[in-house]
Design a protein around this motif. Sequence first.
Motif, mmCIF file in Angstrom:
data_model
loop_
_atom_site.group_PDB
_atom_site.id
_atom_site.type_symbol
_atom_site.label_atom_id
_atom_site.label_comp_id
_atom_site.label_asym_id
_atom_site.label_seq_id
_atom_site.Cartn_x
_atom_site.Cartn_y
_atom_site.Cartn_z
ATOM 1 N N ALA A 59 38.257 38.939 44.365
ATOM 2 C CA ALA A 59 38.741 40.108 45.105
ATOM 3 C C ALA A 59 40.116 39.815 45.697
ATOM 4 C CB ALA A 59 37.765 40.467 46.225
ATOM 5 N N PRO A 60 41.053 40.747 45.551
ATOM 6 C CA PRO A 60 42.355 40.556 46.189
ATOM 7 C C PRO A 60 42.213 40.672 47.703
ATOM 8 C CG PRO A 60 42.219 42.732 45.206
ATOM 9 C CD PRO A 60 40.974 42.013 44.797
ATOM 10 N N VAL A 115 44.140 35.847 46.422
ATOM 11 C CA VAL A 115 42.899 36.183 45.737
ATOM 12 C C VAL A 115 41.794 35.230 46.186
ATOM 13 C CG1 VAL A 115 41.769 36.454 43.493
ATOM 14 C CG2 VAL A 115 44.191 37.039 43.744
ATOM 15 N N ALA A 122 49.563 38.361 44.727
ATOM 16 C CA ALA A 122 48.364 38.625 45.515
ATOM 17 C C ALA A 122 47.708 37.340 45.964
ATOM 18 C CB ALA A 122 47.367 39.456 44.708
ATOM 19 N N GLU A 177 47.791 42.130 48.823
ATOM 20 C CA GLU A 177 48.637 42.343 47.649
ATOM 21 C C GLU A 177 49.993 42.893 48.063
ATOM 22 O OE1 GLU A 177 45.766 43.627 44.045
ATOM 23 O OE2 GLU A 177 45.799 45.037 45.718
ATOM 24 N N ASN A 222 36.824 40.466 37.551
ATOM 25 C CA ASN A 222 37.937 40.808 38.432
ATOM 26 C C ASN A 222 37.810 42.276 38.852
ATOM 27 O OD1 ASN A 222 40.360 41.247 39.722
ATOM 28 N ND2 ASN A 222 41.640 40.440 38.080
ATOM 29 N N PRO A 223 37.630 42.559 40.163
ATOM 30 C CA PRO A 223 37.462 43.945 40.593
ATOM 31 C C PRO A 223 38.767 44.717 40.711
ATOM 32 C CG PRO A 223 37.343 42.505 42.492
ATOM 33 C CD PRO A 223 37.473 41.613 41.287
ATOM 34 N N SER A 224 39.902 44.020 40.563
ATOM 35 C CA SER A 224 41.199 44.675 40.711
ATOM 36 C C SER A 224 41.877 44.831 39.358
ATOM 37 C CB SER A 224 42.105 43.855 41.633
ATOM 38 O OG SER A 224 43.412 44.392 41.657
ATOM 39 N N HIS A 225 42.445 45.999 39.127
ATOM 40 C CA HIS A 225 43.182 46.249 37.882
ATOM 41 C C HIS A 225 44.662 46.506 38.155
ATOM 42 C CE1 HIS A 225 39.586 46.504 35.280
ATOM 43 N NE2 HIS A 225 39.007 46.876 36.410
ATOM 44 N N TYR A 226 45.086 46.106 39.342
ATOM 45 C CA TYR A 226 46.475 46.349 39.722
ATOM 46 C C TYR A 226 47.428 45.393 39.024
ATOM 47 C CZ TYR A 226 50.682 45.948 42.568
ATOM 48 O OH TYR A 226 51.971 45.839 42.983
ATOM 49 N N THR A 227 47.045 44.128 38.902
ATOM 50 C CA THR A 227 47.921 43.133 38.286
ATOM 51 C C THR A 227 47.120 42.236 37.359
ATOM 52 O OG1 THR A 227 49.393 43.088 40.219
ATOM 53 C CG2 THR A 227 49.528 41.222 38.724
#
Length: 356
Positions: A306-307, A300, A298, A310, A256-261
């Motif tokens: 990748a998101p 995805v 988001a 969001e 998962n390249p996103s660490h936002y959620t």
Amino acid sequence: MHVFVSVVDRIREVLAIFPASSKMVNASALLALCASAAPAAGNIMLYQPGVSIAPSPLPPPGPSSHGEEIIRQFVGLSLATEWSLVDKVQFQGETFEPEGMVRLGNDRYFVSAYERPIPALRYNTAPDGADAQGAGFAHMMVFDGKGGQVADATITEEGSSEYHNGGIDYDGTYIWATLGQNRPDSTATLVRMRPDTLRPEPILRIQDHMGAAIHDLSSGNILTLNWGARSASVWNLRYKAEVPPAFTAPRAVIKNPSHYTDYQDCKFLGHSQHYAFRPVMLCSGITRLYGTVIGGVALVDMESMAPLYEVPLTMVSDTGMLVTKNPMDVALVDGKMRLFFLPDERNSTLYVYEPI
């Protein structure tokens, strides 16, 4: 009022109709066969006797049936979007720790949850998870549109180490779920169940904790998300799985390249024209950052994690919990996108929002 039923109980009820000398059935043989085949995890509490657990016929999956329009409306959201609380429904009874939710039509909500009478322990060596397993049971609960409890199925056996029932998805025939140990870097089992029976069918075993399952109807791919959704594993039933208890290796693991959620619950929306016909899912969750908790939803890309779009959400429950903390579902109602949230544990209220 509620009653307890099992597969064997149902067989006994049917056999009671026939005289003992009837040649239509061999009662003792049938009971013995069903008793040996029906696991203890098939126990169901029915709270509305005579009321069907699931709609008949089963409805199509709402999110993917209207995926293109849901995506069109979702990408029109922004930080400035205002939200209207269009419904709030108190769910009856103990809801334990709800993790996933699917809405079947207007009058049925299926909620995955886990009960943990013996809590897991946390140590300094595992700040993001539990080192000790604890003990508990996985549940699949059913509620009607007014919050009345219809059924509660215990879908793991006593003493099972894999009792964490995570985010779920519905494909028109089955509800897909993962039953995992309640700690990262552990094990899980991918299962599916028919909504009208709530009996888990083990599909394959996984050598990692998995907290959500999403089924791509078009390709047959199934994504499972690990602890915190830091990666997704890809499976496909067209390829033979190892026989449990042996573990099956995923066809791919996607970081998962996103660490936002940290995604908690996701729904398959289809192969979207808006995104060059790539498979898309809608996911919700929360993340703890620098002493605060933020939540969001988001779109995805299921092939890259990748998101694609969001949106942070700040709405909270009456207890002050971010609505995106636990289960989520999405639907198109009267042409408008609606988001459904069940954030609170043990005593849960459904919050239904529409963008204004």
